[in-house]
Design an enzyme around this catalytic site. Structure first.
Site, PDB file in Angstrom:
ATOM      1  N   ASP A 167       5.754  -9.621  -5.286  1.00  0.00           N
ATOM      2  CA  ASP A 167       5.773  -9.870  -3.843  1.00  0.00           C
ATOM      3  C   ASP A 167       5.554 -11.335  -3.515  1.00  0.00           C
ATOM      4  O   ASP A 167       5.169 -12.135  -4.372  1.00  0.00           O
ATOM      5  CB  ASP A 167       4.722  -8.997  -3.126  1.00  0.00           C
ATOM      6  CG  ASP A 167       3.389  -8.930  -3.874  1.00  0.00           C
ATOM      7  OD1 ASP A 167       3.150  -9.784  -4.749  1.00  0.00           O
ATOM      8  OD2 ASP A 167       2.601  -8.030  -3.581  1.00  0.00           O
ATOM      9  N   HIS A 214      -2.891   0.246  -1.840  1.00  0.00           N
ATOM     10  CA  HIS A 214      -1.547  -0.353  -1.906  1.00  0.00           C
ATOM     11  C   HIS A 214      -1.232  -0.858  -3.311  1.00  0.00           C
ATOM     12  O   HIS A 214      -2.125  -1.197  -4.084  1.00  0.00           O
ATOM     13  CB  HIS A 214      -1.345  -1.433  -0.831  1.00  0.00           C
ATOM     14  CG  HIS A 214      -2.026  -2.733  -1.065  1.00  0.00           C
ATOM     15  ND1 HIS A 214      -2.480  -3.526  -0.030  1.00  0.00           N
ATOM     16  CD2 HIS A 214      -2.324  -3.427  -2.194  1.00  0.00           C
ATOM     17  CE1 HIS A 214      -2.999  -4.632  -0.521  1.00  0.00           C
ATOM     18  NE2 HIS A 214      -2.932  -4.590  -1.837  1.00  0.00           N
ATOM     19  N   ASN A 248      -7.011  -0.283  -0.149  1.00  0.00           N
ATOM     20  CA  ASN A 248      -6.466   0.851   0.616  1.00  0.00           C
ATOM     21  C   ASN A 248      -5.415   1.626  -0.190  1.00  0.00           C
ATOM     22  O   ASN A 248      -4.694   2.438   0.346  1.00  0.00           O
ATOM     23  CB  ASN A 248      -5.862   0.362   1.946  1.00  0.00           C
ATOM     24  CG  ASN A 248      -4.718  -0.624   1.728  1.00  0.00           C
ATOM     25  OD1 ASN A 248      -4.301  -0.868   0.598  1.00  0.00           O
ATOM     26  ND2 ASN A 248      -4.194  -1.169   2.817  1.00  0.00           N
ATOM     27  N   GLU A 271       1.884  -0.699   1.775  1.00  0.00           N
ATOM     28  CA  GLU A 271       0.663  -0.272   2.445  1.00  0.00           C
ATOM     29  C   GLU A 271       0.696   1.238   2.684  1.00  0.00           C
ATOM     30  O   GLU A 271       1.753   1.864   2.572  1.00  0.00           O
ATOM     31  CB  GLU A 271       0.558  -1.011   3.791  1.00  0.00           C
ATOM     32  CG  GLU A 271       0.580  -2.533   3.673  1.00  0.00           C
ATOM     33  CD  GLU A 271      -0.738  -3.124   3.195  1.00  0.00           C
ATOM     34  OE1 GLU A 271      -1.591  -2.390   2.672  1.00  0.00           O
ATOM     35  OE2 GLU A 271      -0.908  -4.350   3.339  1.00  0.00           O
TER      36      GLU A 271
HETATM   37  C1  F6R Z   1      -0.470  -8.896  -5.767  1.00  0.00           C
HETATM   38  C2  F6R Z   1      -0.301  -7.596  -5.128  1.00  0.00           C
HETATM   39  C3  F6R Z   1      -1.431  -6.820  -4.573  1.00  0.00           C
HETATM   40  C4  F6R Z   1      -2.720  -6.918  -5.383  1.00  0.00           C
HETATM   41  C5  F6R Z   1      -3.807  -6.059  -4.765  1.00  0.00           C
HETATM   42  C6  F6R Z   1      -5.126  -6.190  -5.497  1.00  0.00           C
HETATM   43  O1  F6R Z   1       0.773  -9.421  -6.208  1.00  0.00           O
HETATM   44  O2  F6R Z   1       0.799  -7.170  -5.013  1.00  0.00           O
HETATM   45  O3  F6R Z   1      -1.041  -5.469  -4.486  1.00  0.00           O
HETATM   46  O4  F6R Z   1      -2.480  -6.511  -6.698  1.00  0.00           O
HETATM   47  O5  F6R Z   1      -3.998  -6.427  -3.434  1.00  0.00           O
HETATM   48  O6  F6R Z   1      -5.618  -7.478  -5.285  1.00  0.00           O
HETATM   49  P1  F6R Z   1      -6.876  -8.038  -6.095  1.00  0.00           P
HETATM   50  O7  F6R Z   1      -6.454  -8.110  -7.518  1.00  0.00           O
HETATM   51  O8  F6R Z   1      -7.119  -9.401  -5.513  1.00  0.00           O
HETATM   52  O9  F6R Z   1      -7.982  -7.076  -5.874  1.00  0.00           O
END
Ligand code: F6R
Length: 246
Positions: A68, A137, A135, A142
């Site tokens: 992303d 995702h 959450n 989301e």
């Molecule tokens: C990052 C991504 C997000 C993260 C997720 C967890 O490229 O797509 O889905 O993997 O938000 O984030 P952290 O690792 O910061 O807890």
């Protein structure tokens, strides 16, 4: 099939997860790695760099496709995911950066289709690394995302903007939209590696892996993928262990 690998702490988890990626790179020198940003993979990337510097990992034939990118940030912006990948991994290994793909956050239209076409032309993702949002995702899919979508534009939820605000000068600087691989794109990867650490992820990790499969918990779709490896620390595995599921 779901495999869960437990680690005592973040450093141990990072090494174990890096070993899964190292095995892929070693066994398939032309592998396409699907990569993620965020705090979870930083230790893993450090370990890959260390093994590369020791001469144990060669990335010269590897391609990478990131999950992303924020809308509105160019590659030079310090909070763009392109910049994150360069500074946390690509600049320190021998991957050809022409072979490192990420959605273009400045694209005007049809970026999703263009990006899915790029991934298809690479022969698909061999191993997709995923972090887990608080959450549920994955990527920026989301809660209540459609399971059938390829790469597309999303509006970020308030909770994700809040969680990401720590990386920006102020909450109002956090982009409100992103391009993300869709659940369909993620599920098409041949193998998935999900990493999670810390107490805050314990409930959502349990829900994702053992709860109902529902768009309300996007990561729960991974229960239907044929080859998922989860590497998590004991804090994130607390509820799963308490319930005797590991
Ligand atoms: C990052 C991504 C997000 C993260 C997720 C967890 O490229 O797509 O889905 O993997 O938000 O984030 P952290 O690792 O910061 O807890």
């Amino acid at each position: 099939m779901l495999k869960i690998i437990a680690a005592t702490d973040y450093n141990s988890q990072s090494r174990k997860a890096a070993a899964v990626i190292a095995a892929e790179v070693t066994l398939n020198s032309k592998a396409c790695l699907g990569l993620a940003t965020g705090s979870s993979p930083i230790g893993l990337y450090k370990q890959l760099i260390a093994w590369h510097k020791q001469g144990d990992l060669d990335f010269s034939g590897i391609t990478a496709a990131n999950l992303d990118e924020y809308v509105g940030l160019d590659a030079a912006h310090e909070q763009s995911y392109k910049y994150f990948m360069k500074t946390n991994l690509f600049d320190s290994i021998n991957i050809d950066q022409k072979n490192c793909y990420i959605p273009n956050g400045l694209a005007k239209d049809d970026e999703g289709k263009r990006y899915d076409d790029v991934i298809a032309a690479l022969g698909g993702v061999d191993l997709q690394l995923l972090g887990l949002g608080l959450n549920g995702h994955i990527g920026f899919n989301e809660p209540d995302s459609c399971f059938a979508k390829g790469t597309h534009l999303v509006e970020l939820t308030a909770s994700t903007i809040e969680a990401n605000a720590r990386f920006f000068a102020s909450r109002s600087d956090v982009p409100t939209q992103a391009y993300t691989m869709g659940i369909k794109t993620i599920m098409a990867a041949k193998k998935i590696l999900l990493i999670a650490n810390g107490d805050a992820k314990a409930q959502i990790l349990y829900d994702a892996l053992f709860g109902e499969i529902t768009p309300n918990v996007p990561a729960s779709i991974l229960q239907l993928h044929p080859d998922v490896t989860v590497v998590a620390d004991d804090c994130a595995l607390k509820i799963i262990k308490e319930k005797g599921l590991l």
